[in-house]
Design a protein around this motif. Sequence first.
Motif, mmCIF file in Angstrom:
data_model
loop_
_atom_site.group_PDB
_atom_site.id
_atom_site.type_symbol
_atom_site.label_atom_id
_atom_site.label_comp_id
_atom_site.label_asym_id
_atom_site.label_seq_id
_atom_site.Cartn_x
_atom_site.Cartn_y
_atom_site.Cartn_z
ATOM 1 N N TYR A 6 -49.158 44.669 -76.724
ATOM 2 C CA TYR A 6 -50.124 43.822 -76.023
ATOM 3 C C TYR A 6 -51.192 43.406 -77.026
ATOM 4 C CZ TYR A 6 -53.697 42.268 -72.732
ATOM 5 O OH TYR A 6 -54.638 41.531 -72.062
ATOM 6 N N GLN A 7 -51.463 42.119 -77.089
ATOM 7 C CA GLN A 7 -52.414 41.604 -78.067
ATOM 8 C C GLN A 7 -53.322 40.577 -77.419
ATOM 9 O OE1 GLN A 7 -50.587 40.221 -81.691
ATOM 10 N NE2 GLN A 7 -52.383 39.045 -82.311
ATOM 11 N N GLN A 8 -54.616 40.647 -77.751
ATOM 12 C CA GLN A 8 -55.593 39.678 -77.276
ATOM 13 C C GLN A 8 -56.385 39.132 -78.458
ATOM 14 O OE1 GLN A 8 -57.816 41.946 -74.277
ATOM 15 N NE2 GLN A 8 -57.045 40.522 -72.740
ATOM 16 N N GLY A 9 -57.051 38.001 -78.215
ATOM 17 C CA GLY A 9 -57.849 37.403 -79.278
ATOM 18 C C GLY A 9 -57.339 36.014 -79.591
ATOM 19 N N ASN A 10 -57.129 35.730 -80.875
ATOM 20 C CA ASN A 10 -56.604 34.422 -81.265
ATOM 21 C C ASN A 10 -55.207 34.171 -80.715
ATOM 22 O OD1 ASN A 10 -58.831 33.497 -82.913
ATOM 23 N ND2 ASN A 10 -58.259 35.115 -84.348
ATOM 24 N N VAL A 11 -54.452 35.267 -80.532
ATOM 25 C CA VAL A 11 -53.119 35.175 -79.921
ATOM 26 C C VAL A 11 -53.060 36.192 -78.796
ATOM 27 C CG1 VAL A 11 -50.643 35.447 -80.283
ATOM 28 C CG2 VAL A 11 -52.060 34.451 -82.097
ATOM 29 N N GLU A 12 -52.553 35.776 -77.639
ATOM 30 C CA GLU A 12 -52.434 36.676 -76.497
ATOM 31 C C GLU A 12 -50.961 36.855 -76.158
ATOM 32 O OE1 GLU A 12 -53.618 36.855 -71.780
ATOM 33 O OE2 GLU A 12 -54.977 35.850 -73.178
ATOM 34 N N VAL A 13 -50.477 38.089 -76.287
ATOM 35 C CA VAL A 13 -49.057 38.383 -76.091
ATOM 36 C C VAL A 13 -48.915 39.684 -75.321
ATOM 37 C CG1 VAL A 13 -46.837 38.874 -77.196
ATOM 38 C CG2 VAL A 13 -48.419 37.242 -78.249
ATOM 39 N N LEU A 14 -47.995 39.703 -74.364
ATOM 40 C CA LEU A 14 -47.600 40.930 -73.679
ATOM 41 C C LEU A 14 -46.083 41.014 -73.704
ATOM 42 C CD1 LEU A 14 -48.090 43.440 -71.924
ATOM 43 C CD2 LEU A 14 -48.050 41.927 -69.916
ATOM 44 N N ASN A 15 -45.561 42.148 -74.183
ATOM 45 C CA ASN A 15 -44.115 42.348 -74.291
ATOM 46 C C ASN A 15 -43.783 43.768 -73.853
ATOM 47 O OD1 ASN A 15 -41.795 43.602 -75.908
ATOM 48 N ND2 ASN A 15 -41.380 41.431 -76.147
ATOM 49 N N ILE A 16 -42.877 43.905 -72.893
ATOM 50 C CA ILE A 16 -42.442 45.216 -72.422
ATOM 51 C C ILE A 16 -40.918 45.186 -72.287
ATOM 52 C CG2 ILE A 16 -42.566 46.959 -70.613
ATOM 53 C CD1 ILE A 16 -45.261 45.765 -69.807
ATOM 54 N N LYS A 17 -40.258 46.124 -72.944
ATOM 55 C CA LYS A 17 -38.809 46.225 -72.848
ATOM 56 C C LYS A 17 -38.432 47.662 -72.543
ATOM 57 C CE LYS A 17 -34.450 45.033 -75.060
ATOM 58 N NZ LYS A 17 -33.766 44.397 -76.216
ATOM 59 N N SER A 18 -37.570 47.861 -71.556
ATOM 60 C CA SER A 18 -37.139 49.206 -71.175
ATOM 61 C C SER A 18 -35.616 49.270 -71.140
ATOM 62 C CB SER A 18 -37.705 49.591 -69.804
ATOM 63 O OG SER A 18 -37.193 48.736 -68.799
ATOM 64 N N LYS A 19 -35.109 50.483 -71.324
ATOM 65 C CA LYS A 19 -33.666 50.687 -71.300
ATOM 66 C C LYS A 19 -33.373 52.071 -70.750
ATOM 67 C CE LYS A 19 -29.614 49.723 -74.185
ATOM 68 N NZ LYS A 19 -29.162 49.309 -75.537
ATOM 69 N N LEU A 20 -32.439 52.156 -69.819
ATOM 70 C CA LEU A 20 -32.038 53.425 -69.225
ATOM 71 C C LEU A 20 -30.523 53.465 -69.123
ATOM 72 C CD1 LEU A 20 -32.809 56.101 -67.812
ATOM 73 C CD2 LEU A 20 -32.816 54.826 -65.645
ATOM 74 N N GLU A 21 -29.918 54.457 -69.764
ATOM 75 C CA GLU A 21 -28.468 54.615 -69.734
ATOM 76 C C GLU A 21 -28.139 56.035 -69.283
ATOM 77 O OE1 GLU A 21 -27.045 53.791 -73.618
ATOM 78 O OE2 GLU A 21 -27.603 51.669 -73.573
ATOM 79 N N CYS A 22 -27.151 56.174 -68.416
ATOM 80 C CA CYS A 22 -26.745 57.503 -67.987
ATOM 81 C C CYS A 22 -25.265 57.506 -67.654
ATOM 82 C CB CYS A 22 -27.562 57.977 -66.782
ATOM 83 S SG CYS A 22 -27.317 56.991 -65.287
ATOM 84 N N SER A 23 -24.653 58.675 -67.757
ATOM 85 C CA SER A 23 -23.267 58.853 -67.338
ATOM 86 C C SER A 23 -23.152 60.184 -66.609
ATOM 87 C CB SER A 23 -22.314 58.795 -68.533
ATOM 88 O OG SER A 23 -22.535 59.881 -69.403
ATOM 89 N N PHE A 24 -22.264 60.222 -65.619
ATOM 90 C CA PHE A 24 -22.110 61.390 -64.766
ATOM 91 C C PHE A 24 -20.634 61.586 -64.477
ATOM 92 C CE2 PHE A 24 -21.828 62.924 -60.274
ATOM 93 C CZ PHE A 24 -22.189 64.242 -60.534
ATOM 94 N N SER A 25 -20.188 62.839 -64.569
ATOM 95 C CA SER A 25 -18.779 63.156 -64.327
ATOM 96 C C SER A 25 -18.658 64.046 -63.085
ATOM 97 C CB SER A 25 -18.179 63.864 -65.542
ATOM 98 O OG SER A 25 -16.820 64.186 -65.315
ATOM 99 N N PRO A 26 -18.396 63.459 -61.912
ATOM 100 C CA PRO A 26 -18.253 64.273 -60.704
ATOM 101 C C PRO A 26 -16.950 65.063 -60.672
ATOM 102 C CG PRO A 26 -17.769 61.984 -60.217
ATOM 103 C CD PRO A 26 -18.242 62.020 -61.638
ATOM 104 N N HIS A 27 -15.974 64.643 -61.519
ATOM 105 C CA HIS A 27 -14.668 65.292 -61.605
ATOM 106 C C HIS A 27 -14.167 65.127 -63.030
ATOM 107 C CE1 HIS A 27 -10.275 65.802 -61.036
ATOM 108 N NE2 HIS A 27 -10.635 66.612 -60.047
#
Length: 235
Positions: free
Chosen positions: A18-39
């Motif tokens: 997140y940046q303010q002033g002469n340039v204003e920018v907001l950037n948010i990136k998320s990642k969620l990975e999962c694996s499950f073995s019921p059998h």
Amino acid sequence: NESDTVRFQLRAALTGNYQQGNVEVLNIKSKLECSFSPHKNCVIKSQNSSLYQAFYSVKADNDIFSRNYIYYKPQHRFYPFAIGYISSNYRRKIRTRYFAGAGITWQAINSKNHVLKLSVSTVYESTRFRSATYNDVRYNGNNKIDCWRATLYTGGWNYLLKKHLRIYYDAYWQPAFNNSRNYRTQLDIGADLPVWKGLSLNILYAFTHENIVIEKVKQEDKILTFGLAYNVKFK
């Protein structure tokens, strides 16, 4: 890795600035990975990500991407799977896109330090756009495009420098059966540098090309991100 004997795996990452002033920018990136073995013969895997960007309070991206799989006997060299994707892309004016299908994977390499997999599948796709004027006039007048696609995929990773560096990648190409010009491709390549007990520094480069797009929308996007990732496993 769906072929592991680990019952549950989770990987989460969050980066932003997140940046303010002469340039204003907001950037948010998320990642969620999962694996499950019921059998022992079945593995469920989900890979999800989101991206939000705004410049001077004007939204540039607000995207979600979710790909989900069910694998049968993934410990074998060849194994079948079912697949389902859901996504949206603000920049490409894609309101919603989903596709579902099935295919087969070949484990070309599966060792502790190196993994390489290739797969082919067939999917049915439905995409709803925010406009109805395209760079291919045959689609003009309809904000929804439905088609059957083939998917060619490869992915894997390599541990280097005595496991102090992990390189990972995946790429796919999806042509439509009814129009050779209606295709897209994506490449993700990244690196992890372990820091402490599952915590690592990471860098990721993503490239996408979509050949059929809304008029005045560019066909290619490139994104470079870096930050922290956390990985946990339960046997």
